[in-house]
Design an enzyme around this catalytic site. Structure first.
Site, PDB file in Angstrom:
ATOM      1  CD  GLU A 119      -2.582  -1.760   2.194  1.00 12.08           C
ATOM      2  OE1 GLU A 119      -2.357  -1.287   3.316  1.00 12.08           O
ATOM      3  OE2 GLU A 119      -3.215  -2.830   2.016  1.00 12.08           O
TER       4      GLU A 119
ATOM      5  CD  GLU B 241       1.681  -8.334   3.392  1.00 13.33           C
ATOM      6  OE1 GLU B 241       1.011  -8.849   4.294  1.00 13.33           O
ATOM      7  OE2 GLU B 241       1.686  -7.120   3.157  1.00 13.33           O
TER       8      GLU B 241
HETATM    9  P1  13P Z   1      -5.307  -8.627   4.721  1.00 10.93           P
HETATM   10  O1  13P Z   1      -5.002  -9.652   5.772  1.00 10.93           O
HETATM   11  O2  13P Z   1      -6.421  -7.679   5.114  1.00 10.93           O
HETATM   12  O3  13P Z   1      -5.498  -9.243   3.363  1.00 10.93           O
HETATM   13  O4  13P Z   1      -4.021  -7.687   4.610  1.00 10.93           O
HETATM   14  C1  13P Z   1      -2.779  -8.277   4.458  1.00 10.93           C
HETATM   15  C2  13P Z   1      -1.749  -7.247   4.634  1.00 10.93           C
HETATM   16  O5  13P Z   1      -1.630  -6.329   3.835  1.00 10.93           O
HETATM   17  C3  13P Z   1      -0.902  -7.316   5.830  1.00 10.93           C
HETATM   18  O6  13P Z   1       0.160  -6.426   5.757  1.00 10.93           O
END
Ligand code: 13P
Length: 250
Positions: free
Chosen positions: A98, A168
């Site tokens: 992000e 991720e």
């Molecule tokens: P979620 O578990 O909401 O998919 O997010 C994962 C994440 O970005 C953890 O840093």
């Protein structure tokens, strides 16, 4: 290789200090005495002092979600490694997708943050992962190798206990689509191979590689049972104390 798993909560931009206090009050008794895995909560900056005070001398650590690489200076809005340490942080998440997606974070910036975090004595959780188009184009391994190579520039093998890499896949974050344990384990093997080039074989064997992306109480066991998966970085399902406790106790 027996690597102790790290289960970290990334609360992202959720919870005020009051809400964080309520979470910790419910969560701590549920994980009391749990030493099999390392547990870390990464709340928003403004909640860190509250959370750090509440978990002091427990089996739960505290991390930040980002950090600037300079020690101090005219950098409006930024937070330094020393500031994080001063309010009780032991960990810091770096290069989250992000931050890359919305705030222009580059591989080079992630590397600068990692070097500064290690120099300050923080333990870093460095995030990498492909977006959906890259997976569909069949270039996932190339993307992971590039991100890993750049993040680990000028990092040495003897620092390996001070950072982890979190795989991720961006298409699995907040979407409810979890990578299968097989997809995650395959990606982790690619990352470990690349890490071996930067850190040496021994250090790469010690490197903890976490998975993140739609981890929930229902799917955590299948993921954590994989030899290659050394923990999890949990977003949405870490906001509720019972849900995150269930994940920790997979
Ligand atoms: P979620 O578990 O909401 O998919 O997010 C994962 C994440 O970005 C953890 O840093």
């Amino acid at each position: 290789m027996n690597r102790k798993k790290l289960i970290a909560a990334n609360w992202k931009m959720y919870k005020t200090p009051t809400q964080a206090e309520a979470f910790v009050g419910t969560f701590l008794p549920q994980v009391y005495g749990h030493t099999r895995d390392e547990i870390v909560l990464c709340p928003p900056y403004v909640c860190i002092p509250t959370v750090a005070e509440l978990v002091r001398d427990t089996n739960v650590g505290v991390g930040a979600q980002n950090m600037f690489w300079e020690k101090e200076g005219a950098y409006t809005g930024e937070i330094s490694p020393a500031m994080l340490l001063a309010v009780g942080c032991s960990h810091v998440i770096l290069g989250h997708s992000e931050r890359r997606q919305y705030f222009g974070e580059t591989d080079d910036m992630v590397n600068r943050r990692l070097k500064a975090a290690l120099a300050a004595g923080l333990t870093a959780i460095v995030c990498i992962g492909e977006v959906l188009q890259e997976r569909e184009a069949g270039i996932t391994d190339d993307v992971l190798r590039r991100q890993c190579e750049n993040a680990l520039r000028e990092i040495s093998g003897d620092q390996v206990s001070r950072f982890t890499i979190a795989y991720e896949p961006v298409w699995a974050i907040g979407t409810g689509k979890t990578a299968t344990p097989q997809i995650a384990a395959d990606a982790h093997r690619v990352i470990r191979q690349q890490a071996a080039l930067a850190l040496g074989d021994d250090a790469a064997q010690k490197l903890r590689i976490l998975y993140g992306g739609s981890i929930k109480p229902e799917n955590v066991k299948a993921l954590m049972s994989q030899e290659e998966i050394d923990g999890g970085l949990v977003g949405g399902a870490s906001l509720d104390p019972a849900s995150f406790a269930a994940i920790v106790k997979w």
